[in-house]
Design a protein around this motif. Sequence first.
Motif, short mmCIF file in Angstrom:
data_model
loop_
_atom_site.label_atom_id
_atom_site.label_comp_id
_atom_site.label_asym_id
_atom_site.label_seq_id
_atom_site.Cartn_x
_atom_site.Cartn_y
_atom_site.Cartn_z
N LEU A 167 51.32 16.33 22.56
CA LEU A 167 51.33 17.77 22.70
C LEU A 167 49.92 18.28 22.51
CD1 LEU A 167 52.69 19.62 19.52
CD2 LEU A 167 51.90 17.26 19.48
N ARG A 168 49.68 19.53 22.83
CA ARG A 168 48.37 20.12 22.63
C ARG A 168 48.38 21.01 21.39
NH1 ARG A 168 45.71 22.04 28.35
NH2 ARG A 168 43.99 22.53 26.93
N ARG A 176 57.93 22.10 19.72
CA ARG A 176 58.06 23.52 20.02
C ARG A 176 56.83 24.31 19.58
NH1 ARG A 176 64.03 23.24 17.47
NH2 ARG A 176 62.65 22.32 15.90
N ASN A 177 55.94 23.65 18.80
CA ASN A 177 54.67 24.25 18.40
C ASN A 177 53.53 23.87 19.34
OD1 ASN A 177 54.72 21.58 17.63
ND2 ASN A 177 53.89 21.89 15.59
N HIS A 178 53.85 23.33 20.50
CA HIS A 178 52.85 23.00 21.52
C HIS A 178 52.04 24.26 21.89
CE1 HIS A 178 51.08 21.66 25.29
NE2 HIS A 178 51.72 22.62 25.94
N GLU A 179 50.71 24.10 21.93
CA GLU A 179 49.81 25.19 22.29
C GLU A 179 49.24 24.90 23.68
OE1 GLU A 179 46.87 25.66 19.20
OE2 GLU A 179 48.35 25.18 17.65
N ALA A 233 55.64 15.46 10.62
CA ALA A 233 56.72 16.41 10.89
C ALA A 233 56.17 17.80 11.21
CB ALA A 233 57.67 16.47 9.69
N SER A 234 55.14 18.23 10.47
CA SER A 234 54.63 19.58 10.70
C SER A 234 53.80 19.68 11.96
CB SER A 234 53.80 20.04 9.50
OG SER A 234 52.64 19.23 9.33
N VAL A 235 53.00 18.66 12.26
CA VAL A 235 52.10 18.76 13.41
C VAL A 235 52.84 18.57 14.73
CG1 VAL A 235 51.38 16.33 13.61
CG2 VAL A 235 49.75 18.15 14.14
N THR A 236 54.00 17.90 14.70
CA THR A 236 54.77 17.65 15.93
C THR A 236 56.08 18.42 15.97
OG1 THR A 236 56.05 15.76 15.11
CG2 THR A 236 53.84 15.30 15.96
N PHE A 258 55.67 20.28 27.85
CA PHE A 258 54.40 19.63 28.16
C PHE A 258 54.65 18.35 28.94
CE2 PHE A 258 50.39 17.42 26.44
CZ PHE A 258 49.59 17.99 27.42
N PRO A 259 55.06 18.46 30.20
CA PRO A 259 55.37 17.26 30.99
C PRO A 259 54.18 16.33 31.16
CG PRO A 259 55.32 19.23 32.38
CD PRO A 259 55.29 19.71 30.96
N GLU A 260 52.95 16.90 31.15
CA GLU A 260 51.76 16.04 31.30
C GLU A 260 51.61 15.06 30.14
OE1 GLU A 260 50.70 20.13 33.09
OE2 GLU A 260 51.79 19.33 31.34
#
Length: 219
Positions: free
Chosen positions: A79-80, A101-104, A92-95, A59-61
Amino acid sequence: MYKSWIATDGERMVPAIIRNYGPDDFEGLIRVQEACFPPPYPSELWWNEEQLSEHVARFPEGALCVEMDGKVVGSMTALRRSLDNEERHDWASVTDGGYIRNHEPAGDTLYIVDICVMPEYRRFGLGKWLMQSMYETVVYLGCRRLLGAGRMPGYSRVADRLTPEQYVEQVKAGERKDPVLTFLLKCGRMPVGVVRDYLDDEESGHNAALMEWKNPFLP
């Protein structure tokens, strides 16, 4: 993203740049973490190159840095995700522990992972400039909102007589000041809840305030 302006601390007028960070900035970004989180904060919790590589690749943006005096002096990472305010989570869980790696890619919420500015540059208001730049990213991507959990380091002084929710409401009403929450309120963020056990943070009683900014161009 790339923006330039003249920043001031009331005395100096200094050219500044906010842009997306890349591999050539990793060493400087880690130096920023070192300056913002000195010992006894454990150095293993600073950004590492693997995490930064994931930010840039996934997610470079959402990977922003601010440059002054020819060096990186601050950063902000996001991240999204698609999240409800009631959804239980911790940092820890949300990021993904900062690896995102959990970026949507189609997530409706731009979630803040981290923001930091070297102490000697904070008087230039760079944190607010970074936040504004992330709001612009929300609009550019068509996300519904920006969301992140803010520390409440002043809470430990009143934890024996106020709940975390009461403390946040008093800061929101201007009855108290908090180094983090007051800054976020000044940036236009609004509290939408409290998350317990969000982060190992004794000053905040391990709590964090969910702080939101809604995209004004969406219903």
